[in-house]
Each structure stands twice: as structure tokens, then as C-alpha cells.
Design a protein around this motif. Structure first.
Motif, PDB file in Angstrom:
ATOM      1  N   GLU A   1       0.856  -1.177   0.000  1.00 20.79           N
ATOM      2  CA  GLU A   1       0.000   0.000   0.000  1.00 20.79           C
ATOM      3  C   GLU A   1       0.898   1.236   0.000  1.00 20.79           C
ATOM      4  N   LEU A   2       0.772   2.066  -1.035  1.00 17.91           N
ATOM      5  CA  LEU A   2       1.537   3.299  -1.144  1.00 17.91           C
ATOM      6  C   LEU A   2       0.627   4.467  -0.813  1.00 17.91           C
ATOM      7  N   SER A   3       1.168   5.446  -0.112  1.00 14.76           N
ATOM      8  CA  SER A   3       0.371   6.608   0.258  1.00 14.76           C
ATOM      9  C   SER A   3       1.257   7.839   0.319  1.00 14.76           C
ATOM     10  N   GLY A   4       0.635   9.004   0.193  1.00 12.08           N
ATOM     11  CA  GLY A   4       1.365  10.256   0.287  1.00 12.08           C
ATOM     12  C   GLY A   4       1.485  10.952  -1.054  1.00 12.08           C
ATOM     13  N   ALA A   5       2.136  12.111  -1.051  1.00 10.95           N
ATOM     14  CA  ALA A   5       2.328  12.895  -2.266  1.00 10.95           C
ATOM     15  C   ALA A   5       3.541  12.380  -3.021  1.00 10.95           C
ATOM     16  N   GLY A   6       3.323  11.962  -4.243  1.00 11.15           N
ATOM     17  CA  GLY A   6       4.418  11.450  -5.055  1.00 11.15           C
ATOM     18  C   GLY A   6       3.892  10.586  -6.178  1.00 11.15           C
ATOM     19  N   LYS A   7       4.806  10.054  -6.963  1.00 11.45           N
ATOM     20  CA  LYS A   7       4.436   9.248  -8.119  1.00 11.45           C
ATOM     21  C   LYS A   7       5.028   7.854  -8.011  1.00 11.45           C
ATOM     22  N   VAL A   8       4.381   6.927  -8.720  1.00 12.93           N
ATOM     23  CA  VAL A   8       4.859   5.564  -8.815  1.00 12.93           C
ATOM     24  C   VAL A   8       4.777   5.144 -10.270  1.00 12.93           C
ATOM     25  N   ALA A   9       5.746   4.360 -10.718  1.00 12.92           N
ATOM     26  CA  ALA A   9       5.736   3.792 -12.067  1.00 12.92           C
ATOM     27  C   ALA A   9       5.334   2.325 -11.959  1.00 12.92           C
ATOM     28  N   LEU A  10       4.179   1.991 -12.528  1.00 11.07           N
ATOM     29  CA  LEU A  10       3.650   0.625 -12.491  1.00 11.07           C
ATOM     30  C   LEU A  10       3.878  -0.071 -13.822  1.00 11.07           C
ATOM     31  N   MET A  11       3.840  -1.389 -13.805  1.00  2.99           N
ATOM     32  CA  MET A  11       4.060  -2.162 -15.022  1.00  2.99           C
ATOM     33  C   MET A  11       2.874  -3.083 -15.280  1.00  2.99           C
ATOM     34  N   THR A  12       2.578  -3.282 -16.563  1.00  2.00           N
ATOM     35  CA  THR A  12       1.554  -4.238 -16.969  1.00  2.00           C
ATOM     36  C   THR A  12       2.067  -5.030 -18.162  1.00  2.00           C
ATOM     37  N   SER A  13       1.536  -6.220 -18.337  1.00  2.00           N
ATOM     38  CA  SER A  13       1.827  -7.000 -19.536  1.00  2.00           C
ATOM     39  C   SER A  13       0.812  -6.605 -20.597  1.00  2.00           C
ATOM     40  N   GLY A  14       1.193  -5.735 -21.506  1.00  2.00           N
ATOM     41  CA  GLY A  14       0.272  -5.211 -22.510  1.00  2.00           C
ATOM     42  C   GLY A  14      -0.381  -3.931 -22.054  1.00  2.00           C
ATOM     43  N   GLU A  15      -1.188  -3.346 -22.930  1.00  2.00           N
ATOM     44  CA  GLU A  15      -1.891  -2.107 -22.605  1.00  2.00           C
ATOM     45  C   GLU A  15      -2.963  -2.389 -21.556  1.00  2.00           C
ATOM     46  N   PRO A  16      -3.038  -1.581 -20.529  1.00  2.00           N
ATOM     47  CA  PRO A  16      -3.964  -1.869 -19.429  1.00  2.00           C
ATOM     48  C   PRO A  16      -5.379  -1.329 -19.675  1.00  2.00           C
ATOM     49  N   LEU A  17      -6.218  -1.613 -18.739  1.00  2.00           N
ATOM     50  CA  LEU A  17      -7.573  -1.079 -18.708  1.00  2.00           C
ATOM     51  C   LEU A  17      -7.831  -0.556 -17.300  1.00  2.00           C
ATOM     52  N   VAL A  18      -8.385   0.657 -17.226  1.00  2.03           N
ATOM     53  CA  VAL A  18      -8.730   1.242 -15.933  1.00  2.03           C
ATOM     54  C   VAL A  18     -10.250   1.330 -15.837  1.00  2.03           C
ATOM     55  N   LEU A  19     -10.811   0.694 -14.832  1.00  2.00           N
ATOM     56  CA  LEU A  19     -12.252   0.724 -14.616  1.00  2.00           C
ATOM     57  C   LEU A  19     -12.561   1.565 -13.384  1.00  2.00           C
ATOM     58  N   GLU A  20     -13.496   2.488 -13.552  1.00  2.00           N
ATOM     59  CA  GLU A  20     -13.912   3.311 -12.423  1.00  2.00           C
ATOM     60  C   GLU A  20     -14.968   2.574 -11.618  1.00  2.00           C
TER      61      GLU A  20
END
Length: 250
Positions: free
Chosen positions: A137-156
Motif C-alpha cells: 500500500e503506497l500513500s502520500g504525495a508522489g508518483k509511482v511507475a507501475l508495469m503491466t503486460s500489454g496495454e492496461p484497462l482502468v475501470l472506475e
């Protein structure tokens, strides 16, 4: 010498993180208020005077890692210059952490050292491979670089919009979301002669936030530890509850 290869030159930017292409990240060590933390072994090149040190983890944190199996070996990048990062040509996505993000450590490439990091237990009657029993669990002000296998999908996810996703395709989700593990098979369908549908455990998300998915189910459910036959088929207690075992280790 003329070649299309020479069109692939570094992308200039004043931001700390900038994608060179969908699978290669450039990170400026000098930018930001905190150190740059990156997955060990992810450096493919660097410019300038950059040093790499193993990120220190105190005894308490190492004990939590041994207990949970949720490990992320990090290196601290310091000095002056830029670092190019990649991991098996996976697609990279830069995002603000904001209120908080829960993510499998296997999909983290780099993040700001100012972020708070904890290990969150997924308390369930079963344990599945991809979603795992524990996440970061990441929290606070800042950025993270995440990885996926292929183009991802973001569901709200919203009050009137619940989302269910295959646990093996889920990468990350908003910490604010409530999660529940369930099997997509009804109790009657378990005993059908036609056999299984091939679908494993799915995660149901409720509340307000987002869910990040990848178009791949690299790890089928395995190493199941159940409380019995009912648990194996998702008919027993299967709720997921977050219990923070770790704390900030900045």
C-alpha cells in the motif's frame, strides 16, 4: 550513417519521470524532494554521476516480509543524472499515488522515496496466486511507475457501479475501495458434468475509486490453501479485509 534507429533518441522533459517509449522509463535522480527508489536490476542505462545502493530495510520490516512473502527488492538511486529503467519490456505507467493505492509488488518499477509504504494483508479463507494474500500500500504525495503486460484497462468504481475482475488480471486498485473475493461459479454449477468454465477467483470492488487491469492472466490460481471444500469453491467466508502489517519505511 542513416537509419530509422536514430529516431529513437531520449525524450527531454523537466519532469522526474518521462516515458521514452511504452516500455522504457527515464527518471531524473535530481528531481523531487526525496530519493528515487527503483526495482533492483531494472537499470538499463544511466547518464551522469549516479550511484546505486541497496535500500535499507530494518529488522521489523524484514520480519514482515518473511511473514508475508510480499517482497520488493529496491535500490536507491542517488547523485546527479538520469536513469533508464525497464523490466522485461513490460508496459510502464506513471501515476500519482494520491489518497492511496494498493498494488502487487511484482508490478512496481520505481517510486518517490517520500511515499509511505506498508504491507496490507488480504485476510481471506483462501489464498490465490496473482492477487496474493498480501499487497503493498503506497500513500502520500508522489508518483509511482507501475508495469503491466500489454496495454492496461482502468475501470472506475462508483456508488452505483461495482466492478468484478479476474484476480489474476488485477494489478492495483484505490486503497479506498472495499474488496471481496468470490468464485464466478454458483454452488449448483460446481457439480455440472460439463466441467469448469476455466474462470478462477474474481475480486469484487465497491466504493469509489479505480481498478487497474492488464490484458493477461500470467499466473493461474495455484497453491490454494482452503478451509475446506466450501472454501475452495468460494462458498464459505471469503471476504477480503485490509490489515496493515507494515508502516512507513522512509
Amino acid at each position: 550513417m542513416h537509419s530509422t534507429l536514430f529516431a529513437h533518441v531520449p525524450v527531454e522533459s523537466t519532469e522526474r519521470y518521462v516515458l521514452q517509449n511504452p516500455q522504457l522509463l527515464k527518471a531524473d535522480v535530481n528531481q523531487g524532494s526525496g530519493p528515487l527508489l527503483a526495482r533492483q536490476g531494472a537499470m538499463v542505462a544511466f547518464e551522469g554521476q549516479v550511484e546505486f545502493d541497496s535500500q535499507y530495510r530494518n529488522r521489523s520490516w524484514r520480519n514482515v516480509e518473511r511473514m508475508t512473502g510480499e517482497r520488493l527488492e529496491l535500490m536507491r538511486c542517488k547523485g546527479t543524472g538520469v536513469v533508464y529503467l525497464a523490466n522485461f519490456a513490460q508496459h510502464i505507467h506513471i501515476t500519482d499515488v494520491g489518497p492511496g493505492i494498493t498494488v502487487d509488488s511484482s508490478y512496481i518499477l520505481a517510486f518517490d522515496g517520500t511515499l509511505g509504504v506498508g504491507i496490507v494483508a488480504i485476510d481471506s479463507a483462501v489464498e490465490i496466486a496473482s492477487a496474493g494474500a498480501y499487497n503493498l500500500e503506497l500513500s502520500g504525495a508522489g508518483k509511482v511507475a507501475l508495469m503491466t503486460s500489454g496495454e492496461p484497462l482502468v475501470l472506475e468504481v462508483g456508488p452505483d457501479r461495482n466492478v468484478c475482475a479476474d484476480a489474476d488480471a488485477v494489478i492495483a486498485w484505490s486503497t479506498s475501495l472495499r474488496t471481496q473475493l468470490q468464485a464466478p461459479t454458483s454452488s449448483s454449477a460446481v457439480w455440472r458434468r460439463r466441467g469448469s468454465t476455466g474462470e478462477g477467483w474474481e475480486m469484487q470492488f465497491t466504493g469509489s475509486g479505480f481498478v487497474l487491469l492488464q490484458p493477461s492472466e500470467l499466473l493461474p490460481p495455484q497453491h490454494l490453501r482452503t478451509s475446506g471444500a466450501l472454501g475452495q469453491f468460494g462458498m464459505g467466508r471469503g471476504g477480503l479485509q485490509g490489515n496493515s502489517l507494515g508502516g512507513s519505511r522512509n
